[in-house]
Design a protein around this motif. Structure first.
Motif, PDB file in Angstrom:
ATOM      1  N   GLN A 119       0.816  -1.215   0.000  1.00 47.87           N
ATOM      2  CA  GLN A 119       0.000   0.000   0.000  1.00 47.87           C
ATOM      3  C   GLN A 119       0.852   1.269   0.000  1.00 47.87           C
ATOM      4  O   GLN A 119       0.495   2.261  -0.619  1.00 47.87           O
ATOM      5  N   TYR A 120       2.013   1.252   0.665  1.00 49.16           N
ATOM      6  CA  TYR A 120       2.855   2.458   0.732  1.00 49.16           C
ATOM      7  C   TYR A 120       3.549   2.769  -0.593  1.00 49.16           C
ATOM      8  O   TYR A 120       4.208   3.784  -0.731  1.00 49.16           O
ATOM      9  N   GLU A 121       3.397   1.908  -1.598  1.00 48.84           N
ATOM     10  CA  GLU A 121       3.954   2.195  -2.923  1.00 48.84           C
ATOM     11  C   GLU A 121       3.040   3.119  -3.738  1.00 48.84           C
ATOM     12  O   GLU A 121       3.299   3.366  -4.908  1.00 48.84           O
ATOM     13  N   LYS A 122       2.008   3.627  -3.112  1.00 51.15           N
ATOM     14  CA  LYS A 122       1.060   4.541  -3.778  1.00 51.15           C
ATOM     15  C   LYS A 122       0.774   5.698  -2.837  1.00 51.15           C
ATOM     16  O   LYS A 122       0.473   5.503  -1.664  1.00 51.15           O
ATOM     17  N   VAL A 123       0.850   6.907  -3.374  1.00 52.17           N
ATOM     18  CA  VAL A 123       0.518   8.108  -2.606  1.00 52.17           C
ATOM     19  C   VAL A 123      -0.418   8.960  -3.458  1.00 52.17           C
ATOM     20  O   VAL A 123      -0.162   9.174  -4.644  1.00 52.17           O
ATOM     21  N   GLY A 124      -1.507   9.426  -2.873  1.00 52.81           N
ATOM     22  CA  GLY A 124      -2.437  10.288  -3.599  1.00 52.81           C
ATOM     23  C   GLY A 124      -3.503   9.501  -4.327  1.00 52.81           C
ATOM     24  O   GLY A 124      -3.654   8.295  -4.169  1.00 52.81           O
ATOM     25  N   LYS A 156      11.778   6.516  -4.809  1.00 52.71           N
ATOM     26  CA  LYS A 156      10.816   5.584  -4.224  1.00 52.71           C
ATOM     27  C   LYS A 156       9.701   5.211  -5.190  1.00 52.71           C
ATOM     28  O   LYS A 156       9.143   4.121  -5.123  1.00 52.71           O
ATOM     29  N   PHE A 157       9.370   6.118  -6.126  1.00 51.72           N
ATOM     30  CA  PHE A 157       8.242   5.918  -7.035  1.00 51.72           C
ATOM     31  C   PHE A 157       8.713   5.957  -8.488  1.00 51.72           C
ATOM     32  O   PHE A 157       9.724   6.580  -8.808  1.00 51.72           O
TER      33      PHE A 157
END
Length: 199
Positions: A119-124, A156-157
């Motif tokens: 889940q932390y591989e996605k922001v926004g 990171k992304f």
């Protein structure tokens, strides 16, 4: 080996491949874009990789051959996965079947999976990224293939929306455990964005 995703090209000629590769001696396989979406390209030299088998799947190019330097068997898969989970499952099943029939040698799978592992591989806000159930399916697929993530450095992304509303890690490199026995220092370097929303 050079593997590109989202080429947005219906055709590629030798001149373009030579320019991308930087040498006149070049081999390539192309999966053309459909309706200006997707497109895959793999480029290599016969001096380093001798292709013995290829499979053009819906959303992937599978190349099996010999790494000339040591004569070892290598399988390389270049992926551009669709956003919808039903189409992802088809690609995942096709690749699992290929893995079941070819379990030897080194495996190297890379591309735009349009999927996150955690889940932390996605922001926004990002309409392309799935819920927790498909995260589990993606991780189960990786376990079934007996491959693992190559460590990422520098960023990171891998996907950034131009308006800054979302970022995620949907591009990755997966390798068989024996890959790390041969090249233990393998890393994935996430470069700066240029003209693409991917790094």
């Amino acid at each position: 080996m050079l593997c590109l995703q989202e080429t947005k090209k219906e055709a590629i000629d030798k001149t373009l491949c030579q320019a991308l590769w930087g040498d006149a001696e070049v081999k390539w396989e192309l999966q053309p874009t459909i309706n200006n979406a997707g497109g895959l390209l793999c480029i290599w030299s016969d001096a380093t990789f001798k292709m013995e088998k290829k499979v053009m799947g819906n959303g992937f190019i599978y190349l099996e051959g010999t790494w000339v330097g040591d004569g070892g068997k290598v399988t390389i898969i270049n992926i551009y996965s669709p956003c919808d989970i039903a189409s992802k499952r088809i690609i995942w099943d096709d690749i699992k079947q290929l893995r079941a029939t070819n379990n030897g040698g080194l495996w190297f799978i890379l591309g735009d999976f349009n999927c996150i592992r955690r889940q932390y591989e996605k922001v926004g806000v990002c309409h392309r990224i799935q819920n927790g159930g498909s995260i589990k399916e993606f991780n189960d697929w990786i376990v079934d293939l007996d491959v693992e993530d190559v460590p990422s450095v520098s960023r990171k992304f891998t996907l950034y929306r131009p308006n800054g509303t979302a970022k995620s890690k949907i591009d990755r490199v997966l390798v068989s455990a024996d890959w790390f026995c041969k090249w233990q220092d393998s890393i994935q370097i996430i470069l700066d964005r240029n003209f693409s929303d991917h790094c």
